[in-house]
Design a protein around this motif. Structure first.
Motif, short mmCIF file in Angstrom:
data_model
loop_
_atom_site.label_atom_id
_atom_site.label_comp_id
_atom_site.label_asym_id
_atom_site.label_seq_id
_atom_site.Cartn_x
_atom_site.Cartn_y
_atom_site.Cartn_z
N HIS A 26 0.93 -1.18 -0.04
CA HIS A 26 -0.12 0.05 0.05
C HIS A 26 0.80 1.38 0.01
CE1 HIS A 26 -3.53 2.54 0.98
NE2 HIS A 26 -2.83 2.86 1.97
N ILE A 27 1.80 1.34 0.80
CA ILE A 27 2.79 2.35 0.93
C ILE A 27 3.58 2.39 -0.59
CG2 ILE A 27 4.85 3.33 2.29
CD1 ILE A 27 3.59 2.14 4.52
N LEU A 28 4.07 1.45 -0.78
CA LEU A 28 4.79 1.61 -2.23
C LEU A 28 3.84 2.00 -3.40
CD1 LEU A 28 6.73 -1.65 -2.10
CD2 LEU A 28 7.71 0.66 -1.83
N ALA A 29 2.62 1.71 -3.43
CA ALA A 29 1.72 2.21 -4.31
C ALA A 29 1.56 3.85 -4.59
CB ALA A 29 0.37 1.48 -4.24
N GLN A 30 1.99 4.36 -3.29
CA GLN A 30 1.93 5.62 -3.14
C GLN A 30 3.30 6.54 -3.14
OE1 GLN A 30 0.17 6.70 0.77
NE2 GLN A 30 -1.28 5.22 0.51
N MET A 31 4.42 6.01 -2.62
CA MET A 31 5.36 6.74 -2.58
C MET A 31 6.93 6.21 -3.04
SD MET A 31 4.73 7.90 1.51
CE MET A 31 3.30 7.08 2.10
N SER A 32 6.98 5.11 -3.77
CA SER A 32 7.90 4.68 -4.02
C SER A 32 8.32 5.23 -5.80
CB SER A 32 7.84 3.05 -4.46
OG SER A 32 9.04 2.42 -5.12
N HIS A 33 9.60 5.93 -5.54
CA HIS A 33 9.97 6.12 -6.71
C HIS A 33 10.71 5.10 -7.76
CE1 HIS A 33 13.81 6.58 -4.52
NE2 HIS A 33 14.41 5.91 -5.48
N TRP A 34 10.60 4.03 -7.16
CA TRP A 34 11.07 2.73 -8.14
C TRP A 34 9.68 2.15 -9.03
CZ3 TRP A 34 16.30 2.01 -8.45
CH2 TRP A 34 16.94 2.51 -7.79
N GLY A 53 -3.72 15.07 -6.83
CA GLY A 53 -4.14 14.46 -5.52
C GLY A 53 -3.27 13.45 -5.20
N ILE A 54 -2.99 13.22 -3.86
CA ILE A 54 -2.27 12.25 -3.05
C ILE A 54 -2.83 11.45 -1.84
CG2 ILE A 54 0.07 12.97 -4.11
CD1 ILE A 54 0.65 14.21 -1.33
N ALA A 55 -2.58 10.36 -1.77
CA ALA A 55 -3.26 9.87 -0.43
C ALA A 55 -2.87 10.49 0.84
CB ALA A 55 -2.64 8.45 -0.43
N PRO A 56 -3.64 10.44 1.88
CA PRO A 56 -3.59 11.08 3.08
C PRO A 56 -2.09 10.53 3.66
CG PRO A 56 -5.66 10.16 2.97
CD PRO A 56 -4.92 9.77 1.71
N GLU A 57 -1.66 9.27 3.62
CA GLU A 57 -0.61 8.95 4.08
C GLU A 57 0.70 9.50 3.47
OE1 GLU A 57 -2.63 6.83 2.95
OE2 GLU A 57 -3.04 5.22 4.27
N PHE A 58 0.58 9.76 2.11
CA PHE A 58 1.54 10.29 1.10
C PHE A 58 1.56 11.90 1.68
CE2 PHE A 58 3.03 10.64 -3.48
CZ PHE A 58 4.31 11.32 -2.94
N ALA A 120 -1.76 20.92 1.97
CA ALA A 120 -2.48 19.91 3.00
C ALA A 120 -3.47 20.58 3.77
CB ALA A 120 -1.40 19.06 3.54
N PRO A 121 -4.43 19.72 4.08
CA PRO A 121 -5.43 20.21 5.16
C PRO A 121 -4.66 20.31 6.39
CG PRO A 121 -5.97 18.06 4.55
CD PRO A 121 -4.99 18.43 3.63
N PRO A 122 -5.03 21.14 7.34
CA PRO A 122 -4.39 21.30 8.64
C PRO A 122 -4.74 20.16 9.27
CG PRO A 122 -5.50 23.30 8.49
CD PRO A 122 -5.83 22.51 7.15
N ALA A 123 -3.64 19.43 10.20
CA ALA A 123 -3.81 18.12 10.95
C ALA A 123 -3.53 18.35 12.30
CB ALA A 123 -2.95 17.10 10.39
N PRO A 124 -4.39 17.95 13.11
CA PRO A 124 -4.23 18.26 14.70
C PRO A 124 -2.78 17.30 15.15
CG PRO A 124 -6.05 17.27 14.49
CD PRO A 124 -5.59 17.21 12.91
#
Length: 157
Positions: A26-34, A53-58, A120-124
């Motif tokens: 899941h993380i690689l599908a968002q943030m891997s440059h490989w 648009g990017i995922a909240p984790e990203f 990004a939206p502000p996050a507490p």
């Protein structure tokens, strides 16, 4: 992320390897440059200056990366992807010779403060003002930390 993973778990619950692999995939599908199909790779392949648009984790990882860049006065720079590739350490692979000074200067001009804008939206608990739109870099440090934390979270309750 161009690496391997391993986990040493005492008395692992059933299915833990599959669960860990799922989190990391899941993380690689968002943030891997490989990974060519990742959100990061798609952004890097797009024309500069556009919003994506990017995922909240990203978003979270980008916020951490930009915060580290600011706190380190640029010693950590999440926008050095062009330099990483130019020197043969990124997905294009190794190179036989050193890059030209002109190529190095061009890659440097795409890096540094302001090269990435994050709306990004502000996050507490601490809202962050919007930052910088073209993640062309290597955020593998914060990304790897995110992977480790995400893998451990279900079993640390």
């Amino acid at each position: 992320m161009g690496t391997r993973w391993s986990a040493t778990i005492v008395a692992p619950p059933p299915g833990v390897q599959t669960a860990i692999q799922g989190v990391l995939t899941h993380i690689l599908a968002q943030m891997s440059h490989w990974e060519r199909c990742s959100q990061l790779s798609q952004i890097n392949a797009a024309a500069p200056g556009g919003w994506h648009g990017i995922a909240p984790e990203f978003i979270h990882v980008m916020g951490v990366a930009l915060d580290i860049a600011a706190r380190s006065d640029g010693a950590f720079d999440p926008a050095i992807g062009a330099l990483v590739d130019l020197w043969g350490f990124g997905p294009p692979g190794p190179r036989e010779d050193a890059p030209s000074d002109a190529a190095i200067d061009a890659a440097r001009s795409a890096a540094g403060p302001g090269a990435i804008e994050l709306d990004a939206p502000p996050a507490p608990p601490a809202p962050r003002p919007p930052r910088a739109a073209r993640p062309v870099g290597d955020r593998q440090g914060p990304c790897r930390r995110r992977g480790r934390d995400a893998v451990a979270r279900p079993w640390l309750r």
